[in-house]
Design a protein around this motif. Sequence first.
Motif, PDB file in Angstrom:
ATOM      1  N   UNK A 199       0.841  -1.207   0.000  1.00 35.85           N
ATOM      2  CA  UNK A 199       0.000   0.000   0.000  1.00 35.85           C
ATOM      3  C   UNK A 199       0.872   1.252   0.000  1.00 35.85           C
ATOM      4  N   UNK A 200       1.942   1.236   0.789  1.00 34.66           N
ATOM      5  CA  UNK A 200       2.835   2.386   0.856  1.00 34.66           C
ATOM      6  C   UNK A 200       3.484   2.656  -0.497  1.00 34.66           C
ATOM      7  N   UNK A 201       4.031   1.606  -1.115  1.00 35.93           N
ATOM      8  CA  UNK A 201       4.730   1.800  -2.376  1.00 35.93           C
ATOM      9  C   UNK A 201       3.784   2.101  -3.524  1.00 35.93           C
ATOM     10  N   UNK A 202       2.569   1.555  -3.487  1.00 36.21           N
ATOM     11  CA  UNK A 202       1.631   1.873  -4.566  1.00 36.21           C
ATOM     12  C   UNK A 202       1.161   3.326  -4.467  1.00 36.21           C
ATOM     13  N   UNK A 203       1.084   3.863  -3.252  1.00 36.37           N
ATOM     14  CA  UNK A 203       0.727   5.274  -3.096  1.00 36.37           C
ATOM     15  C   UNK A 203       1.859   6.165  -3.597  1.00 36.37           C
ATOM     16  N   UNK A 204       3.087   5.689  -3.515  1.00 36.05           N
ATOM     17  CA  UNK A 204       4.244   6.475  -3.944  1.00 36.05           C
ATOM     18  C   UNK A 204       4.507   6.331  -5.443  1.00 36.05           C
ATOM     19  N   UNK A 205       3.956   5.327  -6.081  1.00 33.39           N
ATOM     20  CA  UNK A 205       4.210   5.048  -7.497  1.00 33.39           C
ATOM     21  C   UNK A 205       3.429   6.035  -8.364  1.00 33.39           C
ATOM     22  N   UNK A 206       4.053   7.169  -8.649  1.00 32.71           N
ATOM     23  CA  UNK A 206       3.433   8.216  -9.461  1.00 32.71           C
ATOM     24  C   UNK A 206       4.407   8.609 -10.571  1.00 32.71           C
ATOM     25  N   UNK A 207       3.936   9.294 -11.592  1.00 31.96           N
ATOM     26  CA  UNK A 207       4.870   9.744 -12.641  1.00 31.96           C
ATOM     27  C   UNK A 207       5.975  10.657 -12.105  1.00 31.96           C
ATOM     28  N   UNK A 208       5.640  11.468 -11.090  1.00 27.30           N
ATOM     29  CA  UNK A 208       6.667  12.352 -10.511  1.00 27.30           C
ATOM     30  C   UNK A 208       7.757  11.546  -9.812  1.00 27.30           C
ATOM     31  N   UNK A 209       7.364  10.500  -9.077  1.00 22.84           N
ATOM     32  CA  UNK A 209       8.365   9.685  -8.383  1.00 22.84           C
ATOM     33  C   UNK A 209       9.205   8.895  -9.378  1.00 22.84           C
ATOM     34  N   UNK A 210       8.598   8.423 -10.462  1.00 21.69           N
ATOM     35  CA  UNK A 210       9.368   7.722 -11.492  1.00 21.69           C
ATOM     36  C   UNK A 210      10.375   8.665 -12.145  1.00 21.69           C
ATOM     37  N   UNK A 211       9.977   9.907 -12.405  1.00 18.57           N
ATOM     38  CA  UNK A 211      10.905  10.878 -12.979  1.00 18.57           C
ATOM     39  C   UNK A 211      12.060  11.159 -12.021  1.00 18.57           C
ATOM     40  N   UNK A 212      11.750  11.226 -10.740  1.00 21.45           N
ATOM     41  CA  UNK A 212      12.791  11.444  -9.737  1.00 21.45           C
ATOM     42  C   UNK A 212      13.761  10.263  -9.698  1.00 21.45           C
ATOM     43  N   UNK A 213      13.237   9.039  -9.738  1.00 22.22           N
ATOM     44  CA  UNK A 213      14.099   7.852  -9.750  1.00 22.22           C
ATOM     45  C   UNK A 213      14.979   7.835 -10.990  1.00 22.22           C
TER      46      UNK A 213
ATOM     47  N   UNK B  61      19.009   7.633 -10.825  1.00 17.48           N
ATOM     48  CA  UNK B  61      19.737   6.466 -11.338  1.00 17.48           C
ATOM     49  C   UNK B  61      20.167   6.626 -12.788  1.00 17.48           C
ATOM     50  N   UNK B  62      20.183   7.858 -13.294  1.00 15.26           N
ATOM     51  CA  UNK B  62      20.611   8.092 -14.665  1.00 15.26           C
ATOM     52  C   UNK B  62      22.067   7.689 -14.815  1.00 15.26           C
ATOM     53  N   UNK B  63      22.339   6.894 -15.823  1.00 13.47           N
ATOM     54  CA  UNK B  63      23.698   6.413 -16.048  1.00 13.47           C
ATOM     55  C   UNK B  63      23.980   5.104 -15.344  1.00 13.47           C
ATOM     56  N   UNK B  64      23.039   4.607 -14.558  1.00 13.80           N
ATOM     57  CA  UNK B  64      23.248   3.319 -13.902  1.00 13.80           C
ATOM     58  C   UNK B  64      23.189   2.207 -14.948  1.00 13.80           C
ATOM     59  N   UNK B  65      23.884   1.150 -14.686  1.00  9.37           N
ATOM     60  CA  UNK B  65      23.934   0.029 -15.613  1.00  9.37           C
ATOM     61  C   UNK B  65      22.556  -0.619 -15.758  1.00  9.37           C
ATOM     62  N   UNK B  66      21.865  -0.799 -14.643  1.00 12.84           N
ATOM     63  CA  UNK B  66      20.558  -1.442 -14.669  1.00 12.84           C
ATOM     64  C   UNK B  66      19.665  -0.830 -13.598  1.00 12.84           C
ATOM     65  N   UNK B  67      18.392  -1.056 -13.727  1.00 10.63           N
ATOM     66  CA  UNK B  67      17.428  -0.580 -12.737  1.00 10.63           C
ATOM     67  C   UNK B  67      17.618  -1.398 -11.460  1.00 10.63           C
ATOM     68  N   UNK B  68      17.900  -0.775 -10.312  1.00 11.47           N
ATOM     69  CA  UNK B  68      18.131  -1.528  -9.081  1.00 11.47           C
ATOM     70  C   UNK B  68      16.914  -2.330  -8.645  1.00 11.47           C
TER      71      UNK B  68
END
Length: 83
Positions: A39-53, A57-64
Amino acid sequence: MSATVASRAIGSVVSLGAASAVAAYVYGQLHTESKTMDRFFSAYHTPESEASRQRVFEGAIEDPRKNLLNFLSWNSFGANKGQ
């Protein structure tokens, strides 16, 4: 002789019952905590949070979040993949 067999059987049944009760309690607690975290993570899963992530993690080899060690989120991440 039958008293020894009966005491061993009773001891085994009590031990198995106690182990089952502990396992059921731990499973219930983990299930409750998992739903709370979902519930906590689904409430945080927004386009703004994805843009922040993506910025973090820009330039990271893979998505953690796809790391092999991150096995706790495999179900929830796969379900939200199409969104």
